[in-house]
Write a protein that holds these residues in place. Structure first.
Motif, PDB file in Angstrom:
ATOM      1  N   CYS A  98      18.663  47.983  31.550  1.00 46.42           N
ATOM      2  CA  CYS A  98      19.053  48.494  30.224  1.00 46.42           C
ATOM      3  C   CYS A  98      17.907  48.316  29.217  1.00 46.42           C
ATOM      4  O   CYS A  98      17.625  47.190  28.794  1.00 46.42           O
ATOM      5  CB  CYS A  98      20.318  47.752  29.762  1.00 46.42           C
ATOM      6  SG  CYS A  98      20.756  48.091  28.050  1.00 46.42           S
ATOM      7  N   CYS A 143      26.732  45.612  27.704  1.00 49.81           N
ATOM      8  CA  CYS A 143      25.674  45.279  26.741  1.00 49.81           C
ATOM      9  C   CYS A 143      26.168  44.191  25.777  1.00 49.81           C
ATOM     10  O   CYS A 143      25.449  43.247  25.465  1.00 49.81           O
ATOM     11  CB  CYS A 143      25.260  46.517  25.936  1.00 49.81           C
ATOM     12  SG  CYS A 143      24.239  47.654  26.879  1.00 49.81           S
ATOM     13  N   HIS A 145      20.819  43.005  34.258  1.00 50.54           N
ATOM     14  CA  HIS A 145      21.197  43.926  33.186  1.00 50.54           C
ATOM     15  C   HIS A 145      19.962  44.328  32.366  1.00 50.54           C
ATOM     16  O   HIS A 145      19.753  45.504  32.077  1.00 50.54           O
ATOM     17  CB  HIS A 145      22.254  43.302  32.272  1.00 50.54           C
ATOM     18  CG  HIS A 145      22.679  44.208  31.162  1.00 50.54           C
ATOM     19  ND1 HIS A 145      23.693  45.135  31.312  1.00 50.54           N
ATOM     20  CD2 HIS A 145      22.209  44.366  29.903  1.00 50.54           C
ATOM     21  CE1 HIS A 145      23.815  45.813  30.183  1.00 50.54           C
ATOM     22  NE2 HIS A 145      22.929  45.362  29.303  1.00 50.54           N
ATOM     23  N   CYS A 179      18.824  46.437  25.721  1.00 52.24           N
ATOM     24  CA  CYS A 179      18.946  44.976  25.808  1.00 52.24           C
ATOM     25  C   CYS A 179      17.584  44.346  26.127  1.00 52.24           C
ATOM     26  O   CYS A 179      17.283  43.249  25.637  1.00 52.24           O
ATOM     27  CB  CYS A 179      19.991  44.577  26.846  1.00 52.24           C
ATOM     28  SG  CYS A 179      21.668  44.903  26.275  1.00 52.24           S
TER      29      CYS A 179
END
Ligand SMILES: [Zn+2]
Lengths: 169, 194
Positions: A35, A5, A31, A38
């Protein structure tokens, strides 16, 4: 915040600006897809930055061009003046420093003559060179010289020369 | 040599063709004026400084080398003039007053941020947001401000921004990162005193 992250956040603005390598762009996209934190961070960034209000655009005021070209004319006038200052400086030097100027001019003329003389005479051969040049037709008969038996005994001649030299000492 | 029609115009001007200079002036006067206006946020100063930039192009034409895009060279001159003139030139006093005003004119406080998303309360009206952007720009250090203007309003790639402000691409990336995050936070902050 975990390590991936942290890495993602460090590149989030560059990701928004599409300034990352294709590989890194894919990594961040992957990502963000996985996530939620994020993803949220990115959507806030995207929403605020894509809606940055336009800065009020201004137009030059009515006398902008006139003022500018006047400044340019002033620059040109100054340049012209400087050019004349150069000429005037030389003229005043001639007027007030006459002996110095005449001496300098004399030196210049002498230097010019010397240079001219040097150039003219550079092309002419000195007597030794001329003699060599006059002998050049020897080279036309070079094969005859080479075949003459004097050359065959060249070593012997050098030894005899050495003897004669020793004798005379 | 760079393939750029403006470079050709500049080379023509270098050889004495004044019409080529006039063409460059007409093409760039409005973009350049607005670039400087975004930087100093004062119309009068922006007009004078942008004219200074063109004057410098006119007088320094002899030393021009066509090793980059003409616009890169032009904006480098503009940035130098902005940074130097506003720091130490005749506009310094006037300009400092403006910056101080931008720094302290409004008081912001960070909103209690539980959701980290934009809700209706968080959204500011266009005028207020515009004002905040201008304040945010004025509060940034000079090079950061130039970089942010180049990125947000001119949509320039980091590489070109680096050429203009004389920084590496990596340095630009770091400057833009910090400036844009600050801008994002500022656009989401609520005003404490109305
Ligand atoms: Zn994450």
């Amino acid at each position: 915040m975990n390590k991936s992250c942290k890495k993602c956040r460090a590149d989030l603005v560059a990701y928004y600006d599409r300034e990352l390598s294709a590989k890194r762009m894919r990594e961040i996209a992957d990502h963000i897809a996985a996530c939620p934190t994020c993803a949220d961070e990115f959507s806030v960034l995207q929403e605020t930055l894509s809606a940055v209000p336009a800065f009020p655009e201004i137009q030059p005021s009515a006398d902008y061009d006139r003022t500018f070209w006047e400044k340019i004319r002033a620059v040109r006038a100054t340049r012209e003046q400087h050019r004349w200052w150069g000429v005037r400086a030389v003229l005043s030097l001639i007027r007030f420093q006459r002996p110095v100027f005449i001496a300098a001019a004399g030196v210049c003329v002498c230097l010019c003559f010397a240079a001219l003389f040097a150039v003219r005479h550079q092309r002419q051969l000195d007597p030794e060179e001329r003699a060599v040049a006059q002998q050049l037709d020897l080279f036309a008969h070079y094969d005859i010289i080479r075949q003459s038996d004097a050359l065959e005994h060249f070593e012997l001649i050098r030894v005899l020369d050495a003897f004669v030299e020793d004798d005379t000492k | 040599m760079v393939h750029d029609p403006d470079v050709q115009l500049m080379l023509r001007f270098q050889r004495g063709d004044e019409a080529a200079f006039r063409q460059l002036y007409e093409k760039y006067k409005i973009p350049l004026l607005n670039f400087i206006f975004r930087y100093c946020q004062d119309r009068r100063i922006a007009e004078e400084l942008s004219q200074d930039v063109f004057l410098r192009v006119y007088t320094k034409a002899g030393s021009y080398r066509p090793d980059a895009m003409f616009s890169t060279w032009l904006y480098r001159i503009a940035i130098n003039i902005c940074l130097n003139e506003l720091r130490s030139g005749k506009y310094r006093f006037e300009y400092e007053l403006k910056t101080v005003d931008a720094d302290h004119g409004d008081k912001f406080i960070e909103a209690p941020d539980h959701t980290r998303s934009i809700n209706a309360e968080d959204k500011l009206d266009e005028e207020e947001r515009g004002k905040r952007v201008r304040h945010a720009l004025a509060a940034l250090p000079p090079k950061h401000r130039v970089a942010l203007i180049c990125s947000v309003y001119e949509q320039l790639p980091y590489k070109e921004i680096g050429r203009r402000i004389g920084c590496s691409e990596a340095a630009v990336k770091s400057i833009i990162h910090r400036s844009k995050l600050a801008l994002r936070d500022l656009l989401r902050k609520r005003k404490l005193y109305e």
